[in-house]
Write a protein that holds these residues in place. Structure first.
Motif, PDB file in Angstrom:
ATOM      1  N   ARG A   1       0.988  -1.274   0.194  1.00 15.55           N
ATOM      2  CA  ARG A   1       0.006   0.013   0.069  1.00 15.55           C
ATOM      3  C   ARG A   1       0.832   1.160   0.061  1.00 15.55           C
ATOM      4  NH1 ARG A   1      -3.552   3.165   3.557  1.00 15.55           N
ATOM      5  NH2 ARG A   1      -2.963   2.116   5.510  1.00 15.55           N
ATOM      6  N   PHE A   2       0.539   2.221  -0.754  1.00 13.74           N
ATOM      7  CA  PHE A   2       1.299   3.674  -1.008  1.00 13.74           C
ATOM      8  C   PHE A   2       0.435   4.710  -0.330  1.00 13.74           C
ATOM      9  CE2 PHE A   2       4.463   1.681  -4.051  1.00 13.74           C
ATOM     10  CZ  PHE A   2       3.805   0.527  -4.283  1.00 13.74           C
TER      11      PHE A   2
ATOM     12  N   ILE B   1       4.839   6.664   1.968  1.00 10.40           N
ATOM     13  CA  ILE B   1       4.867   5.677   2.953  1.00 10.40           C
ATOM     14  C   ILE B   1       4.544   4.310   2.172  1.00 10.40           C
ATOM     15  CG2 ILE B   1       4.343   4.925   5.055  1.00 10.40           C
ATOM     16  CD1 ILE B   1       2.947   7.363   5.824  1.00 10.40           C
ATOM     17  N   VAL B   2       5.818   3.667   2.023  1.00  4.72           N
ATOM     18  CA  VAL B   2       5.609   2.547   1.157  1.00  4.72           C
ATOM     19  C   VAL B   2       5.532   1.535   2.102  1.00  4.72           C
ATOM     20  CG1 VAL B   2       6.394   1.046  -0.671  1.00  4.72           C
ATOM     21  CG2 VAL B   2       7.186   3.437  -0.505  1.00  4.72           C
TER      22      VAL B   2
ATOM     23  N   GLY C   1       8.401  -2.457  -4.971  1.00  2.00           N
ATOM     24  CA  GLY C   1       7.422  -1.367  -5.511  1.00  2.00           C
ATOM     25  C   GLY C   1       8.184   0.127  -5.286  1.00  2.00           C
ATOM     26  N   ALA C   2       8.823   0.286  -4.199  1.00  2.00           N
ATOM     27  CA  ALA C   2       9.465   1.340  -4.162  1.00  2.00           C
ATOM     28  C   ALA C   2      10.689   1.501  -5.441  1.00  2.00           C
ATOM     29  CB  ALA C   2      10.307   1.556  -2.722  1.00  2.00           C
ATOM     30  N   THR C   3      11.330   0.438  -5.500  1.00  2.00           N
ATOM     31  CA  THR C   3      12.554   0.644  -6.690  1.00  2.00           C
ATOM     32  C   THR C   3      11.696   1.017  -7.923  1.00  2.00           C
ATOM     33  OG1 THR C   3      13.557  -0.996  -5.523  1.00  2.00           O
ATOM     34  CG2 THR C   3      14.321  -0.559  -7.793  1.00  2.00           C
ATOM     35  N   THR C   4      10.712   0.306  -8.369  1.00  2.00           N
ATOM     36  CA  THR C   4      10.054   0.654  -9.430  1.00  2.00           C
ATOM     37  C   THR C   4       9.575   2.117  -9.607  1.00  2.00           C
ATOM     38  OG1 THR C   4       9.568  -1.571  -9.790  1.00  2.00           O
ATOM     39  CG2 THR C   4       8.282  -0.369 -11.166  1.00  2.00           C
TER      40      THR C   4
ATOM     41  N   MET D   1       9.532   1.828   4.010  1.00  2.00           N
ATOM     42  CA  MET D   1      10.356   2.835   3.466  1.00  2.00           C
ATOM     43  C   MET D   1       9.461   4.071   3.198  1.00  2.00           C
ATOM     44  SD  MET D   1      12.810   2.281   0.133  1.00  2.00           S
ATOM     45  CE  MET D   1      12.479   0.462   0.253  1.00  2.00           C
ATOM     46  N   LEU D   2      10.211   5.198   3.361  1.00  2.00           N
ATOM     47  CA  LEU D   2       9.570   6.567   2.947  1.00  2.00           C
ATOM     48  C   LEU D   2      10.330   6.561   1.670  1.00  2.00           C
ATOM     49  CD1 LEU D   2       9.678   8.572   6.178  1.00  2.00           C
ATOM     50  CD2 LEU D   2       7.883   7.085   5.544  1.00  2.00           C
ATOM     51  N   LEU D   3       9.681   7.264   1.031  1.00  2.00           N
ATOM     52  CA  LEU D   3      10.092   7.661  -0.558  1.00  2.00           C
ATOM     53  C   LEU D   3       9.787   9.216  -0.750  1.00  2.00           C
ATOM     54  CD1 LEU D   3      11.722   6.658  -2.797  1.00  2.00           C
ATOM     55  CD2 LEU D   3       9.708   5.501  -3.918  1.00  2.00           C
TER      56      LEU D   3
END
Ligand SMILES: Cc1cc2nc3c(=O)[nH]c(=O)nc-3n(C[C@H](O)[C@H](O)[C@H](O)COP(=O)(O)O)c2cc1C
Length: 205
Positions: A49-50, A80-81, A138-141, A178-180
């Motif tokens: 969930r993002f 917020i990932v 998900g975060a990397t993409t 992770m935060l992004l």
């Protein structure tokens, strides 16, 4: 000519300084997450969930529980990932669109369910590992999607996990992995740093 994906891998840098005067639209945020969710997940569980903090109020709330890191607020949006602890009971629902699209035979679903049950049922650490893997893919993409849209990104682990979970009402099965931060990069950011020599990180056997 260098392939654009290779060029993006070579050029991407972690952004520390964002231009706080430049925002991005809700449509761009949606597009970033749409692209991020093209990342692979185990069994196509999509256990993520993002949460997009894009208002000043939401970003300030997040900054308070993220080591007061200025980029949380200065970026146009800070995600917020979240990864969700895997639960094999949702798998049939998650696979249904692939069955409906004629990609996966319906007869194969029970064997995937059995595999997921064997891996995850009652195995809290595996459920958690998978949540972290899923959110990380998900975060990397999302980082590369942002790069393609001319935006910079900053992954962050510098935050108080319990406080983020509490402040943003995460569900009991959700982990703030992770935060992004994503937004317009200022020109004075460092370029990508040198990496360890390949000989130290690669074993070809
Ligand atoms: C999982 C993860 C967590 C990170 N956490 C933070 C952080 O909390 N604060 C910060 O300033 N940088 C953070 N970074 C940024 C790293 O320091 C940066 O990605 C690394 O130095 C490589 O930079 P480069 O990709 O521009 O070469 C994090 C990076 C990753 C991948």
């Amino acid at each position: 000519m260098t392939h654009p994906i290779i060029a993006a891998i070579e050029a991407r840098n972690t952004i520390n300084l964002f231009d706080p005067s430049q925002s991005i639209s809700d449509e761009q945020i949606s597009e970033l997450v749409r692209l991020a969710t093209r990342a692979p997940t185990a069994f196509n569980l999509q256990n993520w969930r993002f949460i997009a903090a894009r208002t000043t109020e939401a970003k300030q709330r997040l900054r308070k529980v993220a080591w007061d890191q200025a980029k949380v607020e200065e970026a146009a949006v800070t995600f917020i990932v979240c990864g969700q602890m895997t639960d094999e009971r949702v798998l049939a629902d998650r696979l249904a669109p692939a069955v409906d699209a004629g990609i996966m035979p319906a007869s194969m679903v029970p064997s995937w369910e059995a595999g997921a049950k064997m891996l995850y049922a009652g195995q809290v650490w595996r459920q958690r590992d998978e949540a972290v893997r899923t959110a990380t893919f998900g975060a990397t993409t999302l980082i590369y999607a942002a790069h393609a849209l001319g935006l910079g990104a900053a992954p962050m682990i510098g935050f108080d996990h319990e406080a983020v979970a509490h402040e943003f009402d995460l569900l009991p099965n959700e982990i703030p992995v992770m935060l992004l931060a994503v937004g317009h990069a200022k020109p004075e950011n460092w370029p990508q740093k040198p990496r360890r020599p390949l000989a130290q990180v690669l074993d070809i056997i």
